[in-house]
Design a protein around this motif. Sequence first.
Motif, PDB file in Angstrom:
ATOM      1  N   PRO A 106       0.722  -1.187  -0.161  1.00 28.99           N
ATOM      2  CA  PRO A 106      -0.177  -0.066   0.044  1.00 28.99           C
ATOM      3  C   PRO A 106       0.757   1.075  -0.070  1.00 28.99           C
ATOM      4  N   ILE A 107       0.138   2.287  -0.203  1.00 27.98           N
ATOM      5  CA  ILE A 107       0.973   3.664  -0.175  1.00 27.98           C
ATOM      6  C   ILE A 107      -0.014   4.527   0.474  1.00 27.98           C
ATOM      7  N   GLY A 108       0.777   5.581   1.349  1.00 25.93           N
ATOM      8  CA  GLY A 108       0.115   6.560   1.785  1.00 25.93           C
ATOM      9  C   GLY A 108       1.026   7.639   2.482  1.00 25.93           C
ATOM     10  N   PRO A 109       0.461   8.621   3.199  1.00 31.95           N
ATOM     11  CA  PRO A 109       1.139   9.631   3.711  1.00 31.95           C
ATOM     12  C   PRO A 109       2.223   8.994   4.871  1.00 31.95           C
ATOM     13  N   HIS A 110       3.705   9.565   4.600  1.00 31.23           N
ATOM     14  CA  HIS A 110       4.575   9.217   5.321  1.00 31.23           C
ATOM     15  C   HIS A 110       5.137  10.169   6.390  1.00 31.23           C
ATOM     16  N   PRO A 111       4.945   9.676   7.708  1.00 28.01           N
ATOM     17  CA  PRO A 111       5.145  10.793   8.848  1.00 28.01           C
ATOM     18  C   PRO A 111       6.114  11.676   8.698  1.00 28.01           C
ATOM     19  N   GLU A 112       7.413  11.283   8.449  1.00 26.89           N
ATOM     20  CA  GLU A 112       8.882  11.946   8.181  1.00 26.89           C
ATOM     21  C   GLU A 112       8.438  12.810   7.219  1.00 26.89           C
ATOM     22  N   ALA A 113       8.054  12.264   5.803  1.00 28.82           N
ATOM     23  CA  ALA A 113       8.036  13.260   4.686  1.00 28.82           C
ATOM     24  C   ALA A 113       6.894  14.207   4.838  1.00 28.82           C
TER      25      ALA A 113
END
Length: 266
Positions: A106-113
């Motif tokens: 899956p793909i989603g918002p990356h906290p660090e990014a």
Amino acid sequence: MPDAANSPGAQLGAAPRIVTACVVLIGDEILSGRTRDSNLSYISGHLNQIGVQVREARIIPDVEETIVSVINEVRARHDYVFTTGGIGPTHDDITADAIARAFGVPIGPHPEAMAILETHYRETGGEFTEARKRMARIPEGASLIANPLSKAPGFQIGNVFVMAGVPMVMQVMLDSLTPRLEGGATMRSRTVSGQIGEGTIAEKLGALQKRYPDVVIGSYPYYRGKIFGTSLVMRGVDAGLLDEVAGEAAALIRGFGIEPVEGEPA
């Protein structure tokens, strides 16, 4: 992927093994002729310096099925795959989604990014729009590739490195990920920065490069609000020689009345 047991130098006296790579240039604008690519030659030259041989290159359109198919094909055949293009904020930037599909994750918002981009737009006065948040969507299990220039990160998943298509941004991403690569020899890096324009130091920097052909010297402008300057990144396999070149680079900047700093600017 190369492993520690088979890495160059793992056995005393053993010849460095062949490490191969494929470069995948993604973008309709390249195929249409609207954009003239310069990334392939830069990536190939850079990788050659560290013993990674580019054996194949592909130019493919912004079509998800094509990206998925090509990535799965070449990542199985080479030690490394490097992609450029298609990770921006617009609707046709589909590379991240396609890479996630290729790996079946899956793909989603990356906290660090998200944190990196939120801080960047707050400091620069820009709005962190939904479109810009797309640049923080990263496939599950991927690690970020730093982008000192415009902050929106690339990412690595498995042996695939996903970078921006804009040459200047791609180049700083490539510098950031280089320590992760294994090749015929270990490539080391030193950075010296100063608040001075590239054009001011270009001639002397060229002369410095000619004196040290075994060290690759890159020049990268940076902007911090109203403050601008240049970071000189030196890459080579000899730590002692790098120290010598870094010292001369610092002296070069100091010769223009500017005090250099070690590493990237704050």
